[in-house]
Design an enzyme around this catalytic site. Structure first.
Site, PDB file in Angstrom:
ATOM      1  N   LYS A 127      79.672 -26.750  38.027  1.00  0.00           N
ATOM      2  CA  LYS A 127      80.802 -27.340  37.280  1.00  0.00           C
ATOM      3  C   LYS A 127      80.308 -28.451  36.365  1.00  0.00           C
ATOM      4  CE  LYS A 127      80.874 -31.443  39.747  1.00  0.00           C
ATOM      5  NZ  LYS A 127      80.466 -32.749  39.226  1.00  0.00           N
ATOM      6  N   ASP A 150      83.675 -33.013  46.609  1.00  0.00           N
ATOM      7  CA  ASP A 150      84.011 -32.123  45.496  1.00  0.00           C
ATOM      8  C   ASP A 150      83.936 -30.644  45.886  1.00  0.00           C
ATOM      9  OD1 ASP A 150      81.303 -31.775  45.569  1.00  0.00           O
ATOM     10  OD2 ASP A 150      80.926 -32.330  43.477  1.00  0.00           O
TER      11      ASP A 150
HETATM   12  O1  C5P Z   1      81.753 -36.787  49.829  1.00  0.00           O
HETATM   13  P1  C5P Z   1      80.340 -36.695  49.376  1.00  0.00           P
HETATM   14  O2  C5P Z   1      79.383 -36.583  50.525  1.00  0.00           O
HETATM   15  O3  C5P Z   1      80.122 -35.628  48.367  1.00  0.00           O
HETATM   16  O4  C5P Z   1      80.034 -38.078  48.627  1.00  0.00           O
HETATM   17  C1  C5P Z   1      78.750 -38.640  48.558  1.00  0.00           C
HETATM   18  C2  C5P Z   1      78.875 -40.142  48.512  1.00  0.00           C
HETATM   19  O5  C5P Z   1      79.416 -40.570  47.269  1.00  0.00           O
HETATM   20  C3  C5P Z   1      79.798 -40.726  49.550  1.00  0.00           C
HETATM   21  O6  C5P Z   1      79.127 -41.003  50.750  1.00  0.00           O
HETATM   22  C4  C5P Z   1      80.284 -42.005  48.902  1.00  0.00           C
HETATM   23  O7  C5P Z   1      79.320 -43.010  49.062  1.00  0.00           O
HETATM   24  C5  C5P Z   1      80.302 -41.655  47.431  1.00  0.00           C
HETATM   25  N1  C5P Z   1      81.645 -41.263  46.956  1.00  0.00           N
HETATM   26  C6  C5P Z   1      82.594 -42.252  46.712  1.00  0.00           C
HETATM   27  N2  C5P Z   1      83.836 -41.892  46.265  1.00  0.00           N
HETATM   28  C7  C5P Z   1      84.147 -40.600  46.072  1.00  0.00           C
HETATM   29  C8  C5P Z   1      83.200 -39.577  46.312  1.00  0.00           C
HETATM   30  C9  C5P Z   1      81.954 -39.950  46.762  1.00  0.00           C
HETATM   31  O8  C5P Z   1      82.319 -43.448  46.890  1.00  0.00           O
HETATM   32  N3  C5P Z   1      85.361 -40.276  45.628  1.00  0.00           N
END
Ligand code: C5P
Length: 335
Positions: A20, A164
């Protein structure tokens, strides 16, 4: 020990897991749970990994820590460890669903799974490669094991694997809210050619969010303008494609700032970063224009032998929701 294979009468399924780009990405603020509140328009693109799924043949000896077994292989050695690969975790999640459901779904899941992953989307790139792999495993096994879960349930399961990941259950064009897990499908945005340019640095999403200050926070205005254009089937307003994380990543990684200059110098009128980067994209309505910019860009990259200047470039295009859906299996394995 024979290598894992699938019963000859059951064909393997190959599924593309599309990457994406973020057409917009606004970080609105920090939440009580530590995540950040987002407003974003996401769009699937043709660049993709490929997954192969098949039931394990009876008698296949598989060394797997999972019950039922999952035999996992990936063409990138650094992603070959099944224990922390998101695609394998997605398969485990579906095993849990299938076994709890019982009946044919549990019987199919108990056969074990051959899961192969050919990576083409770069990792730590802002293109959602790992998230897409995981969501496609969820959607494919939902059909292949005959679970019959609806999109809302698949998205909820996907949200346990990454912020995501839910978007990739349906793909296409969608408005994203919450921490990334709230997905509102939109009509397909206008089809576009895209040049993707990735400097050879990996960017940690967590590190970019940590480096973000309240002064960087954006508002929803650009996202709303882009959504309004998409809903009215108007051309995308390229001047409203914005990304709150872009200045943060450009500050932290001079190679990304240099790559951006390079894409502009090659003649791209609009250059935007996807996700937390480092991949940049330039949208085009005309293939002639995209090709000319791509050619100049490649010549520039090939003429630069410095380590800092190393980049990969793709001439790519958008992928609609229907095109994503058509690439998924629809019927259960007959075994
Ligand atoms: O959810 P995911 O593991 O993909 O996100 C990676 C990191 O990015 C999270 O641990 C967080 O620190 C940060 N993040 C965030 N806000 C979001 C998505 C991700 O702070 N909306």
């Amino acid at each position: 020990m024979s290598s894992p294979s699938s019963p000859s009468h059951i064909p393997s399924v190959f599924v593309p897991a599309y990457a994406k780009v973020n057409l917009t990405l606004a970080v609105l603020g920090r939440r009580a749970d530590g995540y950040h509140q987002l407003a974003s328009v996401m769009q699937t693109v043709a660049l993709h990994d490929t997954l192969r799924l098949a039931p394990l043949a009876q008698g296949d000896a598989v060394s797997s820590t999972y019950t039922p077994p999952i035999a996992f292989a990936c063409d990138l050695p650094e992603l070959g460890a099944a224990t922390d690969n998101l695609a394998v975790r997605a398969a485990q999640v579906m095993q849990g669903e299938a076994l709890a459901m019982g009946g044919d779904a549990a019987r199919r899941a108990r056969q074990g799974l051959l899961l192969e992953l050919r990576k083409q989307t770069p990792t730590q790139a802002g293109l959602g490669g790992g998230s897409s792999d995981a969501a496609c495993v969820l959607a494919a096994l939902n059909a292949l094991w005959g679970l019959g879960l609806g999109a809302a349930r698949l998205e909820a399961l996907a949200a346990t694997l990454g912020s995501d990941t839910p978007f990739f259950v349906g793909g296409g064009t969608a408005l994203i809210g919450g921490r990334g897990e709230v997905v509102t499908p939109l009509p397909d945005a206008e089809p576009l050619w895209l040049i993707l340019l990735k400097p050879r640095v990996g960017v940690s999403t967590a590190a970019i969010f940590r480096a973000l200050t309240p002064a960087d926070y954006g508002d929803e205005a650009d996202t709303q303008a882009v959504v309004a254009a998409i809903q009215a089937r108007r051309p995308l307003p390229f001047d409203r494609l914005t990304n709150t994380l872009e200045p943060v990543t450009l500050r932290a990684y001079p190679a990304v700032a240099a790559a951006r200059e390079r894409l502009l110098a090659a003649g791209a009128p609009t250059v935007r970063m996807s996700g937390s980067g480092p991949t940049l994209y330039a949208p085009f309505r005309s293939l002639d224009e995209a090709t000319a910019v791509h050619r100049r860009l490649r010549a520039d990259i090939e003429g630069d032998s410095s380590e800092d200047g190393a980049c990969d470039a793709w001439l790519c295009y958008t992928r609609s929701r229907e095109q994503c859906a058509r690439a998924l299996p629809t019927q259960p394995w007959s075994a």
